[in-house]
Design a protein around this motif. Structure first.
Motif, short mmCIF file in Angstrom:
data_model
loop_
_atom_site.label_atom_id
_atom_site.label_comp_id
_atom_site.label_asym_id
_atom_site.label_seq_id
_atom_site.Cartn_x
_atom_site.Cartn_y
_atom_site.Cartn_z
N LYS A 262 0.93 -1.13 0.00
CA LYS A 262 -0.06 -0.01 0.00
C LYS A 262 0.89 1.06 -0.06
O LYS A 262 0.56 2.12 -0.68
CB LYS A 262 -1.01 -0.16 1.27
N TRP A 288 -3.55 2.91 -9.34
CA TRP A 288 -2.68 3.81 -8.61
C TRP A 288 -1.89 4.80 -9.34
O TRP A 288 -1.76 5.80 -9.00
CB TRP A 288 -1.89 2.98 -7.61
N ALA A 428 -5.77 10.22 8.94
CA ALA A 428 -6.40 9.25 8.22
C ALA A 428 -6.89 8.01 9.27
O ALA A 428 -8.10 7.25 9.34
CB ALA A 428 -5.55 8.46 7.22
N LYS A 429 -6.09 7.42 10.24
CA LYS A 429 -6.21 6.80 11.39
C LYS A 429 -7.56 7.12 11.97
O LYS A 429 -8.44 6.30 12.25
CB LYS A 429 -5.12 6.39 12.24
N LEU A 431 -9.98 9.02 11.09
CA LEU A 431 -11.33 9.25 10.33
C LEU A 431 -11.51 7.55 9.74
O LEU A 431 -12.37 7.28 9.17
CB LEU A 431 -10.95 10.02 8.96
N GLY A 432 -10.73 6.73 10.26
CA GLY A 432 -11.26 5.36 9.87
C GLY A 432 -10.71 4.85 8.73
O GLY A 432 -10.98 3.57 8.04
N PHE A 433 -9.72 5.66 8.18
CA PHE A 433 -9.04 4.78 6.91
C PHE A 433 -7.48 4.28 7.21
O PHE A 433 -7.04 4.55 8.22
CB PHE A 433 -8.67 6.00 5.91
N ASP A 434 -7.21 3.53 6.21
CA ASP A 434 -5.83 2.87 6.48
C ASP A 434 -4.77 3.94 6.36
O ASP A 434 -4.57 4.42 5.15
CB ASP A 434 -5.58 1.71 5.40
N PRO A 435 -3.97 4.03 7.28
CA PRO A 435 -3.00 5.38 7.26
C PRO A 435 -1.94 4.70 6.11
O PRO A 435 -1.24 5.97 5.62
CB PRO A 435 -2.26 5.35 8.61
N VAL A 437 -2.24 4.23 3.00
CA VAL A 437 -2.66 4.91 1.81
C VAL A 437 -2.14 6.16 1.85
O VAL A 437 -2.00 7.08 0.77
CB VAL A 437 -4.12 4.91 1.56
N MET A 438 -1.79 6.83 2.99
CA MET A 438 -1.07 8.13 3.02
C MET A 438 0.35 8.20 3.04
O MET A 438 1.04 9.34 3.35
CB MET A 438 -1.67 8.88 4.29
#
Length: 465
Positions: A262, A288, A428-429, A431-435, A437-438
Protein backbone atom coordinates in the motif's frame (compact mmCIF):
# COMPACT_ATOMS: atom_id res chain seq x y z
CA UNK A 1 19.34 -21.61 1.45
CA UNK A 2 18.30 -21.14 -2.18
CA UNK A 3 21.56 -22.67 -3.42
CA UNK A 4 21.14 -25.55 -0.98
CA UNK A 5 17.59 -26.20 -2.28
CA UNK A 6 18.84 -26.21 -5.87
CA UNK A 7 21.49 -28.81 -4.99
CA UNK A 8 19.01 -31.02 -3.12
CA UNK A 9 16.46 -30.64 -5.93
CA UNK A 10 18.99 -31.77 -8.55
CA UNK A 11 19.93 -34.75 -6.36
CA UNK A 12 16.28 -35.75 -5.92
CA UNK A 13 15.58 -35.44 -9.64
CA UNK A 14 18.64 -37.57 -10.47
CA UNK A 15 17.48 -40.28 -8.05
CA UNK A 16 13.97 -40.02 -9.48
CA UNK A 17 15.28 -40.47 -13.03
CA UNK A 18 17.17 -43.57 -11.88
CA UNK A 19 14.02 -44.81 -10.12
CA UNK A 20 15.83 -45.13 -6.79
CA UNK A 21 12.66 -44.59 -4.78
CA UNK A 22 13.90 -46.08 -1.51
CA UNK A 23 16.90 -43.76 -1.48
CA UNK A 24 14.63 -40.83 -2.31
CA UNK A 25 12.34 -41.67 0.60
CA UNK A 26 15.30 -42.03 2.98
CA UNK A 27 16.49 -38.53 2.06
CA UNK A 28 13.07 -36.90 2.25
CA UNK A 29 12.25 -38.26 5.73
CA UNK A 30 15.34 -36.51 7.12
CA UNK A 31 14.21 -33.10 5.85
CA UNK A 32 11.99 -30.45 7.41
CA UNK A 33 8.51 -30.12 5.85
CA UNK A 34 9.15 -26.45 4.98
CA UNK A 35 12.33 -27.34 3.10
CA UNK A 36 10.58 -30.15 1.24
CA UNK A 37 7.71 -27.80 0.31
CA UNK A 38 10.18 -25.19 -1.00
CA UNK A 39 11.73 -27.80 -3.29
CA UNK A 40 8.37 -29.24 -4.36
CA UNK A 41 7.11 -25.78 -5.33
CA UNK A 42 9.90 -25.55 -7.90
CA UNK A 43 9.33 -28.99 -9.45
CA UNK A 44 7.69 -29.62 -12.81
CA UNK A 45 4.04 -30.60 -12.53
CA UNK A 46 4.55 -34.15 -13.81
CA UNK A 47 7.22 -34.97 -11.20
CA UNK A 48 5.50 -33.51 -8.14
CA UNK A 49 2.81 -36.17 -7.49
CA UNK A 50 5.29 -39.07 -7.60
CA UNK A 51 7.70 -37.46 -5.16
CA UNK A 52 4.87 -36.43 -2.85
CA UNK A 53 3.56 -39.99 -2.68
CA UNK A 54 6.95 -41.17 -1.40
CA UNK A 55 6.47 -39.20 1.83
CA UNK A 56 5.17 -40.93 4.97
CA UNK A 57 1.59 -39.97 5.83
CA UNK A 58 2.33 -37.48 8.62
CA UNK A 59 5.25 -35.84 6.80
CA UNK A 60 3.15 -35.61 3.65
CA UNK A 61 0.43 -33.67 5.50
CA UNK A 62 2.94 -31.30 7.12
CA UNK A 63 4.62 -30.70 3.76
CA UNK A 64 1.29 -30.16 2.00
CA UNK A 65 0.38 -27.38 4.45
CA UNK A 66 3.63 -25.51 3.68
CA UNK A 67 3.25 -25.64 -0.11
CA UNK A 68 1.97 -22.83 -2.33
CA UNK A 69 -1.76 -22.92 -3.20
CA UNK A 70 -1.06 -23.64 -6.87
CA UNK A 71 0.95 -26.77 -6.02
CA UNK A 72 -1.64 -27.82 -3.46
CA UNK A 73 -4.43 -27.57 -6.02
CA UNK A 74 -2.38 -29.59 -8.52
CA UNK A 75 -1.89 -32.39 -5.99
CA UNK A 76 -5.53 -32.39 -4.86
CA UNK A 77 -6.73 -32.78 -8.43
CA UNK A 78 -4.41 -35.78 -8.81
CA UNK A 79 -5.29 -37.40 -5.46
CA UNK A 80 -7.66 -40.28 -5.20
CA UNK A 81 -10.37 -39.85 -2.56
CA UNK A 82 -8.49 -42.10 -0.13
CA UNK A 83 -5.23 -40.17 -0.61
CA UNK A 84 -6.98 -36.86 -0.05
CA UNK A 85 -8.66 -38.18 3.08
CA UNK A 86 -5.32 -39.36 4.49
CA UNK A 87 -3.79 -35.91 4.04
CA UNK A 88 -6.81 -34.10 5.52
CA UNK A 89 -7.01 -36.42 8.52
CA UNK A 90 -3.42 -35.52 9.44
CA UNK A 91 -4.04 -31.75 9.27
CA UNK A 92 -4.92 -29.39 12.08
CA UNK A 93 -8.19 -27.53 11.62
CA UNK A 94 -6.66 -24.08 11.12
CA UNK A 95 -4.37 -25.43 8.39
CA UNK A 96 -7.33 -27.07 6.66
CA UNK A 97 -9.23 -23.78 6.80
CA UNK A 98 -6.31 -21.91 5.22
CA UNK A 99 -6.26 -24.38 2.34
CA UNK A 100 -10.04 -24.26 1.85
CA UNK A 101 -9.91 -20.45 1.64
CA UNK A 102 -7.35 -20.61 -1.18
CA UNK A 103 -9.03 -23.29 -3.32
CA UNK A 104 -11.72 -22.93 -6.01
CA UNK A 105 -15.25 -24.04 -5.14
CA UNK A 106 -15.10 -27.46 -6.83
CA UNK A 107 -11.89 -28.35 -4.96
CA UNK A 108 -13.38 -27.11 -1.67
CA UNK A 109 -16.40 -29.38 -2.09
CA UNK A 110 -14.13 -32.35 -2.61
CA UNK A 111 -12.02 -31.48 0.46
CA UNK A 112 -15.10 -31.14 2.67
CA UNK A 113 -16.51 -34.38 1.31
CA UNK A 114 -13.40 -36.30 2.41
CA UNK A 115 -13.07 -34.61 5.82
CA UNK A 116 -14.56 -36.43 8.79
CA UNK A 117 -17.80 -34.91 10.19
CA UNK A 118 -16.08 -33.31 13.20
CA UNK A 119 -13.44 -31.55 11.10
CA UNK A 120 -16.01 -30.53 8.50
CA UNK A 121 -18.12 -28.94 11.23
CA UNK A 122 -15.08 -27.12 12.68
CA UNK A 123 -14.06 -25.83 9.23
CA UNK A 124 -17.56 -24.53 8.53
CA UNK A 125 -17.74 -22.83 11.94
CA UNK A 126 -14.43 -21.02 11.39
CA UNK A 127 -15.38 -19.97 7.87
CA UNK A 128 -18.46 -18.20 9.24
CA UNK A 129 -16.39 -15.67 11.18
CA UNK A 130 -15.66 -12.25 9.61
CA UNK A 131 -12.64 -12.03 7.34
CA UNK A 132 -9.36 -11.12 9.08
CA UNK A 133 -10.84 -11.78 12.53
CA UNK A 134 -9.38 -13.89 15.33
CA UNK A 135 -11.99 -16.54 14.61
CA UNK A 136 -10.62 -17.16 11.12
CA UNK A 137 -7.07 -17.93 12.29
CA UNK A 138 -7.84 -19.97 15.40
CA UNK A 139 -7.83 -23.73 15.79
CA UNK A 140 -10.40 -25.62 17.83
CA UNK A 141 -7.83 -28.25 18.86
CA UNK A 142 -6.61 -27.40 22.36
CA UNK A 143 -6.18 -29.02 25.77
CA UNK A 144 -9.04 -28.27 28.17
CA UNK A 145 -8.86 -29.12 31.89
CA UNK A 146 -11.30 -28.82 34.81
CA UNK A 147 -10.40 -26.95 38.03
CA UNK A 148 -11.17 -30.01 40.16
CA UNK A 149 -8.72 -32.24 38.28
CA UNK A 150 -5.53 -33.32 40.01
CA UNK A 151 -2.14 -32.95 38.36
CA UNK A 152 -2.09 -36.70 37.77
CA UNK A 153 -5.51 -36.55 36.08
CA UNK A 154 -4.40 -33.64 33.92
CA UNK A 155 -1.23 -35.37 32.73
CA UNK A 156 -3.22 -38.51 31.93
CA UNK A 157 -5.70 -36.43 29.90
CA UNK A 158 -2.88 -34.72 28.01
CA UNK A 159 -1.32 -38.10 27.16
CA UNK A 160 -4.66 -39.44 25.97
CA UNK A 161 -5.83 -36.49 23.86
CA UNK A 162 -2.68 -34.46 23.17
CA UNK A 163 -1.65 -36.36 20.05
CA UNK A 164 -4.46 -34.66 18.09
CA UNK A 165 -3.83 -31.16 19.48
CA UNK A 166 -1.78 -28.46 17.82
CA UNK A 167 -0.10 -27.51 21.09
CA UNK A 168 -0.13 -29.17 24.51
CA UNK A 169 2.20 -26.88 26.45
CA UNK A 170 -0.48 -24.35 27.35
CA UNK A 171 -3.63 -25.84 28.88
CA UNK A 172 -6.88 -23.99 29.46
CA UNK A 173 -9.11 -24.48 32.48
CA UNK A 174 -12.84 -24.32 31.81
CA UNK A 175 -16.13 -24.74 33.65
CA UNK A 176 -19.06 -25.46 31.34
CA UNK A 177 -16.79 -24.26 28.50
CA UNK A 178 -16.27 -20.89 30.22
CA UNK A 179 -12.61 -19.93 30.49
CA UNK A 180 -11.60 -19.60 34.15
CA UNK A 181 -7.83 -20.12 34.11
CA UNK A 182 -4.70 -21.21 32.32
CA UNK A 183 -1.79 -23.45 33.26
CA UNK A 184 1.18 -25.02 31.52
CA UNK A 185 2.79 -28.41 31.34
CA UNK A 186 5.72 -26.87 33.24
CA UNK A 187 3.36 -26.02 36.13
CA UNK A 188 2.05 -29.59 36.13
CA UNK A 189 5.51 -31.17 36.12
CA UNK A 190 6.77 -28.88 38.91
CA UNK A 191 3.71 -29.28 41.15
CA UNK A 192 4.48 -30.44 44.70
CA UNK A 193 2.61 -33.71 44.31
CA UNK A 194 0.32 -35.51 41.89
CA UNK A 195 -2.71 -34.82 44.10
CA UNK A 196 -2.47 -31.05 43.71
CA UNK A 197 -5.60 -29.65 42.07
CA UNK A 198 -5.48 -27.62 38.89
CA UNK A 199 -7.42 -24.83 40.59
CA UNK A 200 -4.57 -24.29 43.07
CA UNK A 201 -1.85 -23.89 40.41
CA UNK A 202 -3.72 -22.23 37.53
CA UNK A 203 -3.51 -18.54 36.66
CA UNK A 204 -7.06 -17.17 36.97
CA UNK A 205 -6.37 -13.83 35.24
CA UNK A 206 -6.39 -14.98 31.64
CA UNK A 207 -5.68 -12.64 28.74
CA UNK A 208 -7.93 -13.59 25.84
CA UNK A 209 -9.43 -12.22 22.62
CA UNK A 210 -12.90 -12.56 21.15
CA UNK A 211 -13.72 -14.25 17.87
CA UNK A 212 -14.42 -10.90 16.16
CA UNK A 213 -11.21 -9.11 17.22
CA UNK A 214 -8.98 -8.05 14.34
CA UNK A 215 -6.25 -10.58 13.57
CA UNK A 216 -3.60 -7.84 13.49
CA UNK A 217 -4.43 -6.93 17.10
CA UNK A 218 -4.17 -10.61 18.01
CA UNK A 219 -0.73 -10.86 16.41
CA UNK A 220 0.45 -7.77 18.28
CA UNK A 221 -0.58 -9.38 21.58
CA UNK A 222 1.82 -12.26 20.91
CA UNK A 223 4.63 -9.74 20.56
CA UNK A 224 3.55 -7.79 23.64
CA UNK A 225 3.00 -10.71 26.03
CA UNK A 226 5.38 -13.32 24.54
CA UNK A 227 2.59 -15.89 24.25
CA UNK A 228 2.91 -19.28 22.61
CA UNK A 229 -0.87 -19.53 22.30
CA UNK A 230 -3.77 -17.17 22.93
CA UNK A 231 -7.32 -18.26 23.88
CA UNK A 232 -10.26 -17.10 21.77
CA UNK A 233 -13.64 -16.72 23.51
CA UNK A 234 -17.14 -15.78 22.42
CA UNK A 235 -19.28 -12.98 23.89
CA UNK A 236 -20.14 -15.15 26.90
CA UNK A 237 -16.47 -15.95 27.66
CA UNK A 238 -16.83 -19.52 26.40
CA UNK A 239 -13.60 -20.92 25.01
CA UNK A 240 -14.04 -21.69 21.32
CA UNK A 241 -10.43 -22.00 20.14
CA UNK A 242 -6.84 -20.82 20.38
CA UNK A 243 -4.48 -18.91 18.13
CA UNK A 244 -0.99 -20.38 18.04
CA UNK A 245 2.31 -18.56 17.56
CA UNK A 246 2.90 -19.83 14.03
CA UNK A 247 -0.43 -18.42 12.86
CA UNK A 248 0.34 -15.09 14.53
CA UNK A 249 3.66 -14.99 12.68
CA UNK A 250 1.85 -15.56 9.38
CA UNK A 251 -0.50 -12.68 10.17
CA UNK A 252 2.44 -10.39 10.99
CA UNK A 253 4.11 -11.28 7.70
CA UNK A 254 0.91 -10.79 5.71
CA UNK A 255 0.12 -7.46 7.37
CA UNK A 256 3.67 -6.17 6.86
CA UNK A 257 3.55 -7.20 3.20
CA UNK A 258 0.17 -5.51 2.75
CA UNK A 259 1.43 -2.29 4.37
CA UNK A 260 4.54 -2.25 2.16
CA UNK A 261 2.42 -2.75 -0.96
CA UNK A 262 0.00 0.00 0.00
CA UNK A 263 2.83 2.40 0.82
CA UNK A 264 4.24 1.69 -2.64
CA UNK A 265 0.82 2.36 -4.24
CA UNK A 266 0.16 -1.28 -5.15
CA UNK A 267 -3.10 -3.12 -4.55
CA UNK A 268 -2.29 -5.94 -2.06
CA UNK A 269 -2.38 -9.51 -3.32
CA UNK A 270 -2.33 -12.89 -1.58
CA UNK A 271 -0.16 -14.41 -4.29
CA UNK A 272 3.63 -14.45 -4.38
CA UNK A 273 5.38 -12.36 -7.01
CA UNK A 274 6.58 -15.31 -9.11
CA UNK A 275 3.14 -16.95 -9.10
CA UNK A 276 1.44 -13.84 -10.49
CA UNK A 277 1.03 -13.24 -14.22
CA UNK A 278 2.07 -9.92 -15.78
CA UNK A 279 -1.62 -9.10 -16.27
CA UNK A 280 -2.36 -9.63 -12.56
CA UNK A 281 0.57 -7.39 -11.59
CA UNK A 282 -0.63 -4.79 -14.10
CA UNK A 283 -4.12 -4.83 -12.55
CA UNK A 284 -2.66 -4.25 -9.08
CA UNK A 285 -0.47 -1.34 -10.15
CA UNK A 286 -2.21 0.57 -12.93
CA UNK A 287 -5.15 2.08 -10.93
CA UNK A 288 -2.78 3.73 -8.48
CA UNK A 289 -0.43 4.90 -11.22
CA UNK A 290 -3.35 6.50 -13.06
CA UNK A 291 -4.61 8.18 -9.90
CA UNK A 292 -1.16 9.54 -9.04
CA UNK A 293 -0.62 10.65 -12.62
CA UNK A 294 -3.84 12.67 -12.53
CA UNK A 295 -3.04 14.09 -9.08
CA UNK A 296 0.36 15.23 -10.37
CA UNK A 297 -1.54 17.55 -12.74
CA UNK A 298 -1.61 20.09 -9.92
CA UNK A 299 2.15 20.52 -10.06
CA UNK A 300 1.93 21.13 -13.79
CA UNK A 301 -0.77 23.75 -13.22
CA UNK A 302 1.40 25.56 -10.68
CA UNK A 303 4.42 25.61 -13.01
CA UNK A 304 2.23 26.87 -15.87
CA UNK A 305 0.85 29.64 -13.67
CA UNK A 306 4.36 30.92 -12.91
CA UNK A 307 5.67 30.36 -16.45
CA UNK A 308 6.11 34.09 -17.14
CA UNK A 309 8.07 34.56 -13.92
CA UNK A 310 10.33 31.62 -14.75
CA UNK A 311 11.03 33.05 -18.21
CA UNK A 312 12.59 36.10 -16.56
CA UNK A 313 15.03 33.95 -14.56
CA UNK A 314 15.33 30.54 -16.22
CA UNK A 315 18.02 29.37 -13.79
CA UNK A 316 15.32 28.86 -11.15
CA UNK A 317 13.86 26.05 -13.25
CA UNK A 318 16.97 23.91 -12.84
CA UNK A 319 16.39 23.57 -9.09
CA UNK A 320 12.74 22.53 -9.18
CA UNK A 321 13.49 18.75 -9.31
CA UNK A 322 15.88 19.01 -6.35
CA UNK A 323 13.38 20.91 -4.23
CA UNK A 324 10.50 18.57 -5.08
CA UNK A 325 12.54 15.40 -4.54
CA UNK A 326 13.94 16.61 -1.21
CA UNK A 327 10.48 17.61 -0.01
CA UNK A 328 9.02 14.27 -1.12
CA UNK A 329 11.77 12.32 0.59
CA UNK A 330 11.37 14.34 3.79
CA UNK A 331 7.62 13.73 3.84
CA UNK A 332 8.08 10.03 3.16
CA UNK A 333 10.54 9.69 6.05
CA UNK A 334 8.02 11.20 8.46
CA UNK A 335 5.01 9.29 7.12
CA UNK A 336 6.69 5.87 7.14
CA UNK A 337 7.93 6.43 10.71
CA UNK A 338 4.46 7.42 11.92
CA UNK A 339 2.69 4.62 10.04
CA UNK A 340 5.02 2.07 11.60
CA UNK A 341 4.38 3.58 15.04
CA UNK A 342 0.62 3.37 14.46
CA UNK A 343 0.82 -0.27 13.38
CA UNK A 344 2.75 -1.14 16.55
CA UNK A 345 0.38 0.92 18.74
CA UNK A 346 3.30 3.10 19.83
CA UNK A 347 1.50 6.24 18.58
CA UNK A 348 -2.16 7.25 18.83
CA UNK A 349 -4.15 10.21 17.51
CA UNK A 350 -4.00 11.97 20.87
CA UNK A 351 -0.23 12.21 20.38
CA UNK A 352 -0.62 14.30 17.21
CA UNK A 353 0.63 17.56 18.73
CA UNK A 354 3.61 15.82 20.34
CA UNK A 355 4.42 14.22 17.01
CA UNK A 356 4.09 17.48 15.05
CA UNK A 357 6.23 19.40 17.54
CA UNK A 358 8.93 16.73 17.40
CA UNK A 359 8.87 16.66 13.59
CA UNK A 360 9.06 20.48 13.48
CA UNK A 361 12.27 20.38 15.50
CA UNK A 362 13.62 17.58 13.30
CA UNK A 363 12.65 19.59 10.21
CA UNK A 364 14.51 22.68 11.45
CA UNK A 365 17.68 20.67 11.99
CA UNK A 366 17.34 18.86 8.65
CA UNK A 367 16.41 22.06 6.81
CA UNK A 368 19.35 24.06 8.12
CA UNK A 369 21.78 21.23 7.38
CA UNK A 370 20.46 20.77 3.86
CA UNK A 371 20.40 24.51 3.19
CA UNK A 372 24.03 24.89 4.25
CA UNK A 373 25.20 22.03 2.03
CA UNK A 374 22.96 23.25 -0.80
CA UNK A 375 24.44 26.76 -0.62
CA UNK A 376 27.99 25.46 -0.91
CA UNK A 377 27.07 23.04 -3.70
CA UNK A 378 25.25 25.66 -5.80
CA UNK A 379 27.99 28.27 -5.38
CA UNK A 380 30.89 25.93 -6.17
CA UNK A 381 29.35 23.55 -8.72
CA UNK A 382 26.47 25.35 -10.44
CA UNK A 383 28.03 28.81 -10.31
CA UNK A 384 31.81 28.42 -10.60
CA UNK A 385 32.08 25.03 -12.35
CA UNK A 386 29.00 24.96 -14.62
CA UNK A 387 28.45 28.70 -15.01
CA UNK A 388 24.70 28.40 -14.60
CA UNK A 389 24.36 31.88 -13.07
CA UNK A 390 25.78 33.93 -15.93
CA UNK A 391 22.36 35.30 -16.88
CA UNK A 392 21.83 36.31 -13.24
CA UNK A 393 25.07 38.31 -13.27
CA UNK A 394 24.06 40.00 -16.53
CA UNK A 395 20.68 41.02 -15.06
CA UNK A 396 22.39 42.65 -12.09
CA UNK A 397 20.69 40.47 -9.47
CA UNK A 398 22.93 39.24 -6.66
CA UNK A 399 23.93 35.60 -7.05
CA UNK A 400 23.85 35.27 -3.28
CA UNK A 401 20.24 36.44 -3.21
CA UNK A 402 19.18 33.83 -5.79
CA UNK A 403 21.03 31.06 -3.96
CA UNK A 404 19.50 32.30 -0.71
CA UNK A 405 16.00 31.98 -2.20
CA UNK A 406 16.71 28.38 -3.22
CA UNK A 407 18.14 27.46 0.19
CA UNK A 408 15.33 29.22 2.06
CA UNK A 409 12.78 27.34 -0.04
CA UNK A 410 14.56 24.09 0.74
CA UNK A 411 14.33 24.71 4.50
CA UNK A 412 10.68 25.73 4.41
CA UNK A 413 9.60 22.85 2.17
CA UNK A 414 11.34 20.34 4.42
CA UNK A 415 9.39 21.80 7.35
CA UNK A 416 6.06 21.61 5.51
CA UNK A 417 6.82 18.11 4.22
CA UNK A 418 7.64 16.77 7.69
CA UNK A 419 4.46 18.23 9.19
CA UNK A 420 2.26 16.93 6.36
CA UNK A 421 4.01 13.55 6.42
CA UNK A 422 3.39 13.00 10.12
CA UNK A 423 -0.08 14.53 10.35
CA UNK A 424 -1.87 12.87 7.41
CA UNK A 425 -1.44 9.23 8.59
CA UNK A 426 -2.71 10.20 12.05
CA UNK A 427 -5.73 11.99 10.57
CA UNK A 428 -6.42 9.05 8.26
CA UNK A 429 -6.36 6.66 11.22
CA UNK A 430 -8.72 8.92 13.16
CA UNK A 431 -11.18 9.03 10.26
CA UNK A 432 -11.15 5.24 9.94
CA UNK A 433 -8.96 4.98 6.83
CA UNK A 434 -5.87 2.84 6.46
CA UNK A 435 -2.93 5.18 7.21
CA UNK A 436 -0.69 3.30 4.77
CA UNK A 437 -2.54 4.87 1.84
CA UNK A 438 -1.14 8.20 3.04
CA UNK A 439 2.42 6.97 2.57
CA UNK A 440 5.04 7.84 -0.01
CA UNK A 441 3.01 8.32 -3.25
CA UNK A 442 0.30 10.60 -1.86
CA UNK A 443 2.61 12.45 0.51
CA UNK A 444 5.03 13.05 -2.35
CA UNK A 445 2.29 14.41 -4.62
CA UNK A 446 1.05 16.81 -1.93
CA UNK A 447 4.46 18.12 -0.90
CA UNK A 448 5.51 18.50 -4.55
CA UNK A 449 2.71 21.02 -4.98
CA UNK A 450 3.55 22.71 -1.68
CA UNK A 451 7.23 22.98 -2.56
CA UNK A 452 6.42 24.72 -5.86
CA UNK A 453 4.06 27.17 -4.17
CA UNK A 454 6.67 27.99 -1.54
CA UNK A 455 9.43 28.27 -4.14
CA UNK A 456 7.59 30.65 -6.41
CA UNK A 457 6.17 32.57 -3.48
CA UNK A 458 9.60 33.26 -1.95
CA UNK A 459 11.11 33.96 -5.37
CA UNK A 460 8.34 36.45 -6.22
CA UNK A 461 8.91 38.32 -2.96
CA UNK A 462 12.70 38.45 -3.10
CA UNK A 463 13.53 38.60 -6.84
CA UNK A 464 12.48 40.96 -9.63
CA UNK A 465 10.17 38.54 -11.45
Amino acid sequence: MAEHNVTVESTLLALLSDKKYNTLRDILVTMNPSDIAAIFDELEEDRLPLLFRLLPKELAADTFVEMEPEAQELLIRGFSDSELKEVIDEMFVDDAVDIVEEMPANVVRRILAQADPEMRQSINEILRYPENSAGTIMTTEYISLRPSMTVEDAITRIRRTGVDKETIYTCYVTVDRRLVGVTTVKDLLLAKDDGTTIESIMEPNVISVTTHDDQEIVAQMFSKYNFMALPVVDNENRLVGIVTFDDAMDVMEDEATEDIEKMAAITPSDKTYLSMTPVEIWKNRIPWLMLLMVSATFTGMIISHFESALSKMVVLTAFIPMLMDTAGNSGSQASVTIIRGLSLNEIEFRDIFKVIWKEVRVAVLCGLSLAAVCFIKIYLVDNLLLGSFQEVQVSGVSIYLVIGVICATLSVTVLFAKVVGCALPLLAKKLGFDPTVMASPFITTIVDALSLLVYFGIASLCLPL
